[in-house]
Design a protein around this motif. Structure first.
Motif, PDB file in Angstrom:
ATOM      1  N   GLY A 158     -16.961  15.156 -17.248  1.00  0.00           N
ATOM      2  CA  GLY A 158     -16.351  13.857 -17.494  1.00  0.00           C
ATOM      3  C   GLY A 158     -15.867  13.240 -16.207  1.00  0.00           C
ATOM      4  O   GLY A 158     -16.267  13.643 -15.112  1.00  0.00           O
ATOM      5  N   LYS A 159     -14.994  12.239 -16.339  1.00  0.00           N
ATOM      6  CA  LYS A 159     -14.504  11.504 -15.186  1.00  0.00           C
ATOM      7  C   LYS A 159     -12.997  11.657 -15.059  1.00  0.00           C
ATOM      8  O   LYS A 159     -12.294  11.817 -16.051  1.00  0.00           O
ATOM      9  CB  LYS A 159     -14.834  10.011 -15.339  1.00  0.00           C
ATOM     10  CG  LYS A 159     -16.305   9.697 -15.166  1.00  0.00           C
ATOM     11  CD  LYS A 159     -16.602   8.244 -15.410  1.00  0.00           C
ATOM     12  CE  LYS A 159     -16.586   7.934 -16.905  1.00  0.00           C
ATOM     13  NZ  LYS A 159     -17.025   6.553 -17.194  1.00  0.00           N
ATOM     14  N   ARG A 160     -12.530  11.610 -13.818  1.00  0.00           N
ATOM     15  CA  ARG A 160     -11.104  11.666 -13.556  1.00  0.00           C
ATOM     16  C   ARG A 160     -10.744  10.490 -12.658  1.00  0.00           C
ATOM     17  O   ARG A 160     -11.366  10.267 -11.618  1.00  0.00           O
ATOM     18  CB  ARG A 160     -10.768  12.988 -12.838  1.00  0.00           C
ATOM     19  CG  ARG A 160      -9.322  13.108 -12.367  1.00  0.00           C
ATOM     20  CD  ARG A 160      -9.151  14.378 -11.534  1.00  0.00           C
ATOM     21  NE  ARG A 160      -7.917  14.383 -10.795  1.00  0.00           N
ATOM     22  CZ  ARG A 160      -6.795  14.974 -11.194  1.00  0.00           C
ATOM     23  NH1 ARG A 160      -6.783  15.612 -12.335  1.00  0.00           N
ATOM     24  NH2 ARG A 160      -5.708  14.930 -10.459  1.00  0.00           N
ATOM     25  N   PHE A 161      -9.763   9.702 -13.081  1.00  0.00           N
ATOM     26  CA  PHE A 161      -9.291   8.565 -12.292  1.00  0.00           C
ATOM     27  C   PHE A 161      -7.864   8.841 -11.856  1.00  0.00           C
ATOM     28  O   PHE A 161      -7.032   9.251 -12.672  1.00  0.00           O
ATOM     29  CB  PHE A 161      -9.321   7.273 -13.120  1.00  0.00           C
ATOM     30  CG  PHE A 161     -10.694   6.848 -13.548  1.00  0.00           C
ATOM     31  CD1 PHE A 161     -11.470   6.036 -12.743  1.00  0.00           C
ATOM     32  CD2 PHE A 161     -11.207   7.264 -14.763  1.00  0.00           C
ATOM     33  CE1 PHE A 161     -12.733   5.643 -13.139  1.00  0.00           C
ATOM     34  CE2 PHE A 161     -12.474   6.879 -15.164  1.00  0.00           C
ATOM     35  CZ  PHE A 161     -13.240   6.070 -14.355  1.00  0.00           C
TER      36      PHE A 161
ATOM     37  N   MET B  77     -13.387  12.025 -21.106  1.00  0.00           N
ATOM     38  CA  MET B  77     -14.419  12.996 -21.482  1.00  0.00           C
ATOM     39  C   MET B  77     -15.212  12.449 -22.657  1.00  0.00           C
ATOM     40  O   MET B  77     -14.669  11.741 -23.513  1.00  0.00           O
ATOM     41  CB  MET B  77     -13.784  14.336 -21.904  1.00  0.00           C
ATOM     42  CG  MET B  77     -12.952  15.035 -20.850  1.00  0.00           C
ATOM     43  SD  MET B  77     -13.844  15.495 -19.347  1.00  0.00           S
ATOM     44  CE  MET B  77     -14.979  16.764 -19.959  1.00  0.00           C
TER      45      MET B  77
ATOM     46  N   ASP C  39      -7.985  11.101 -17.565  1.00  0.00           N
ATOM     47  CA  ASP C  39      -9.159  11.958 -17.754  1.00  0.00           C
ATOM     48  C   ASP C  39     -10.004  11.370 -18.867  1.00  0.00           C
ATOM     49  O   ASP C  39      -9.490  11.117 -19.958  1.00  0.00           O
ATOM     50  CB  ASP C  39      -8.739  13.383 -18.135  1.00  0.00           C
ATOM     51  CG  ASP C  39      -8.090  14.116 -16.975  1.00  0.00           C
ATOM     52  OD1 ASP C  39      -8.552  13.946 -15.838  1.00  0.00           O
ATOM     53  OD2 ASP C  39      -7.127  14.860 -17.213  1.00  0.00           O
TER      54      ASP C  39
END
Lengths: 83, 83
Positions: A40-43, A9, A7
């Motif tokens: 945010g982003k989640r990978f 952020m 995660d």
């Protein structure tokens, strides 16, 4: 096959215009009671087996490739119920 | 103050060029053993109190505003250790 999630952020002190845009839209759409939104982003990374070495590698990937450590924080965790 | 997290990911059958770009870069940078990468979005919503009604509202927000249900799945969960 296991799944490791990263995660990413923005740091709390960094302005988040995307989150603010969502937050600004909510009252206009009739949703009250949400006092702040951050985006945010989640990978999701699929790895063969979760070992300490593999997790250390994922942390390096998160720090160097998936996030900008100047303005972003990241968190790495193993997702237990991966399909 | 509690934090509700909405994770939005492309459905498994939808191509994910961003994730594929990361996945393609990993071996070139010396990282082996990551077999797949998917990239999605993470939203952190600050709410006053977590009630069933509030969670239902967040689910509606996730479905209508934060995700595109044609191509994306979302998950809502309460983050216990919110600052």
């Amino acid at each position: 096959m296991a799944r490791v999630v990263v995660d990413v952020m923005l740091k709390p002190e960094i302005l988040d215009p995307q989150g603010k845009a969502v937050q600004g839209a909510l009252p206009r759409l009739g949703f009250e009671g949400i006092s702040d939104v951050r985006q945010g982003k989640r990978f999701e990374l699929e790895v063969g087996e979760v070992t300490e070495a593999r997790l250390a590698e994922v942390r390096t990937i998160a720090e160097t490739l998936l996030s900008n450590p100047v303005i972003e924080d990241f968190e790495v965790h193993v997702e237990e119920n991966a399909q």
